[in-house]
Design a protein around this motif. Structure first.
Motif, PDB file in Angstrom:
ATOM      1  N   UNK A 102      11.420  -5.933  -3.176  1.00  0.00           N
ATOM      2  CA  UNK A 102       9.985  -6.185  -3.282  1.00  0.00           C
ATOM      3  C   UNK A 102       9.695  -7.174  -4.409  1.00  0.00           C
ATOM      4  N   UNK A 103       8.781  -8.087  -4.125  1.00  0.00           N
ATOM      5  CA  UNK A 103       8.228  -8.990  -5.132  1.00  0.00           C
ATOM      6  C   UNK A 103       6.736  -8.715  -5.224  1.00  0.00           C
ATOM      7  N   UNK A 104       6.296  -8.359  -6.409  1.00  0.00           N
ATOM      8  CA  UNK A 104       4.879  -8.058  -6.634  1.00  0.00           C
ATOM      9  C   UNK A 104       4.359  -9.016  -7.692  1.00  0.00           C
ATOM     10  N   UNK A 105       3.316  -9.739  -7.348  1.00  0.00           N
ATOM     11  CA  UNK A 105       2.744 -10.732  -8.268  1.00  0.00           C
ATOM     12  C   UNK A 105       1.288 -10.394  -8.558  1.00  0.00           C
ATOM     13  N   UNK A 106       1.000 -10.165  -9.837  1.00  0.00           N
ATOM     14  CA  UNK A 106      -0.380 -10.032 -10.304  1.00  0.00           C
ATOM     15  C   UNK A 106      -0.758 -11.332 -10.990  1.00  0.00           C
ATOM     16  N   UNK A 107      -1.946 -11.826 -10.690  1.00  0.00           N
ATOM     17  CA  UNK A 107      -2.410 -13.069 -11.283  1.00  0.00           C
ATOM     18  C   UNK A 107      -3.816 -12.894 -11.863  1.00  0.00           C
ATOM     19  N   UNK A 108      -3.985 -13.437 -13.085  1.00  0.00           N
ATOM     20  CA  UNK A 108      -5.294 -13.513 -13.724  1.00  0.00           C
ATOM     21  C   UNK A 108      -5.961 -12.148 -13.871  1.00  0.00           C
ATOM     22  N   UNK A 109      -5.176 -11.170 -14.244  1.00  0.00           N
ATOM     23  CA  UNK A 109      -5.723  -9.838 -14.481  1.00  0.00           C
ATOM     24  C   UNK A 109      -6.329  -9.809 -15.882  1.00  0.00           C
ATOM     25  N   UNK A 110      -7.559  -9.354 -15.996  1.00  0.00           N
ATOM     26  CA  UNK A 110      -8.257  -9.348 -17.285  1.00  0.00           C
ATOM     27  C   UNK A 110      -7.577  -8.377 -18.251  1.00  0.00           C
TER      28      UNK A 110
END
Length: 519
Positions: free
Chosen positions: A189-197
């Motif tokens: 699995x690849x999990x990408x979070x972007x621009x999380x405050x």
């Protein structure tokens, strides 16, 4: 409500059969303890549904989930709503009933199932954690995507592609393959979070750092590979424009200058990039992914603040021992070529870490500096006396300087004391010396004139005010070089009170400290 459209049948061999579709609409399950929704779905539609009672099997071509919702809650004592829901009436975790030990059930064929494709649209998930010093809550919205075939007896894992929104401006994407029936057997699995405050993550930073987060955003790339229970993962973390907020009391908080650690890690673009690898046996009860990652982050922060100049040296080359100080010649405030080279590297490192402040104190070594200043004044007095002597140019300079030393000694002391000192360094020639030259007394010239210099040097007064002026001059020389020649902003150079140090032979060490801007 449930609706279905298809063909329902019954046969002596197959038992009950169904071929068609089924739809579940407006389903909602609530936690009876809190009254909060636990799971809900706007509609769940199964198409190409084929069911047979004997042998037990169900095959579905496609499942469509519209507006699914799931809630995860961690209470103050660490318990979860999931654990509470799955407990039996006696408070123990619910378990499947044990089948009767009969030959018929031992030989019964297992129930088979398969779901070809699962499509998800407009999903929502809420997460809340009240076990932290600051209660935390967040949500994932507009979750959509697909999950590949899930079936009993299939070795290959299901493909997953999901995307969603995190809070207001963040996003999450999940891609890879996951064995939903046995995740520890084989998953990628690849999990990408972007621009999380980042301010939303304050409850977690407050727990181990004792500080809220005032600003910044987070990009997180997780890559997890599992084979037969063995995990090999990487956690790439990029934090942009992180700003710390006020302090929060937490018994688990690290006693560290967190502002300095951030200033050392944050690059010229305001970003912090960290890669934390994780590996281990998922079957080991003591293994925890969160624990490993948390420990790695703690170790990183501890190592950064414990050896800050090592971090800077890695940026510009060299060693930490070269960047954390400069050496001055005893009695002087001029920067030597090696000191200038050190300051140039230090300036380059500070340019790459713009939130760092260099702290220094003007220093002096009472004995080494006083003796060096006295020696310099004595040399000047000897030079002036040599120039005043009426001597033939053919007389060697060394002899003239010795005569100048004697004249200065008589001026400051007496002729008698000079004679006494000469007698102390005079001895009668040995027989061997007399045979090879003139008989008589022998003067230890090196010892004699060295003693004259030592006594004369002490006649030059050097007060504490002069030593403090020297210390300030050294600090000023460093500040001027870094600000005027290297372009470091003056407010990033913090000069502390004068300090007295021990001299190192004929040199004096001025050490540096680092701090975070705004401290």
């Amino acid at each position: 409500s449930v609706s279905a459209a298809g063909k329902l049948g019954f046969g002596a061999e197959s038992g009950l059969t169904y071929d068609g579709s089924a739809t579940l609409e407006n389903f909602s399950a609530r936690d009876t303890l809190s009254g909060e929704r636990f799971f809900a779905v706007g509609s769940a539609r199964a198409e190409g549904l084929d069911f047979a009672q004997r042998p037990g099997a169900v095959n579905i071509d496609k499942v469509t989930l519209s507006a699914p919702f799931f809630r995860i809650f961690i209470a103050g004592d660490g318990s979860t709503n999931i654990g509470a829901v799955l407990k039996a009436d006696n408070g123990e975790p619910a378990a499947a009933e044990t089948a009767d030990d009969t030959t018929e059930e031992k030989t019964a064929e297992p129930f088979r199932f398969s779901v070809g494709t699962t499509e998800i649209a407009d999903g929502t998930a809420n997460f809340a954690d009240n076990s932290l010093p600051i209660p935390f809550a967040t949500g994932i919205y507009e979750l959509g995507g697909s999950i590949g075939t899930i079936a009993s007896g299939i070795v290959s894992p299901a493909s997953i592609e999901l995307e969603g929104r995190v809070d207001e401006y963040g996003s999450v994407a999940v891609a890879g393959e996951l064995d939903l029936l046995s995740p520890a057997a084989r998953s990628e699995l690849d999990v990408d979070f972007r621009n999380v405050a980042m301010p939303r993550l304050s409850p977690y930073t407050a727990k181990f750092a004792g500080r809220r987060i005032a600003g910044g955003s987070l990009d997180l790339s997780l890559s997890y590979r599992i084979r037969e229970g063995q995990l090999d993962a990487s956690n790439d973390i990029v934090i942009d424009q992180l700003e710390l907020g006020e302090r929060v009391e937490s018994p688990d908080a690290l006693d560290l200058p967190l502002g300095l650690a951030i200033a050392l890690l944050k690059d010229s673009q305001g970003r912090i990039s960290v890669d934390i690898p994780v590996s281990g046996d998922l079957g080991d009860p003591s293994f925890s992914i969160g624990g490993v990652v948390g420990k790695a982050l703690r170790n990183l922060l501890v190592s950064v603040v414990a050896a800050p100049f090592k971090i800077l040296a890695a940026l510009v080359g060299g060693s930490a021992d070269e960047l954390d100080h400069v050496m001055f010649a005893a009695g002087g405030a001029n920067l030597s070529p090696p000191a200038r080279e050190t300051l140039e590297k230090l300036a380059e490192a500070m340019t790459r870490r713009p939130q760092l402040v260099l702290e220094l104190a003007g220093v002096y070594a009472a004995d080494a500096d006083r003796q060096a200043i006295q020696a310099a004044r004595l040399n000047a007095a000897v030079t002036a006396e040599v120039e005043a002597l009426i001597e033939d140019d053919s007389v060697p300079v060394a002899i003239r300087r010795n005569r100048a030393l004697e004249n200065l000694f008589v001026e400051r002391f007496t002729e008698l004391r000079l004679d006494e000192l000469r007698s102390a360094f005079t001895r009668q020639a040995t027989d061997a010396e007399a045979e090879g030259g003139q008989p008589g007394d022998r003067l230890d010239a090196a010892g004699f004139y060295g003693a004259i210099r030592n006594q004369l040097r002490q006649t030059f007064e050097v007060g504490s005010d002069e030593l403090e002026t020297l210390a300030r001059g050294r600090a000023s020389a460093i500040v001027a070089f870094l600000s005027e020649q290297s372009g470091i902003e003056p407010d990033r150079l913090r000069v502390r009170d004068i300090a007295r140090v021990d001299g190192e032979d004929s040199s004096v060490r001025l050490s540096f400290d680092l701090a975070a801007a705004g401290r």
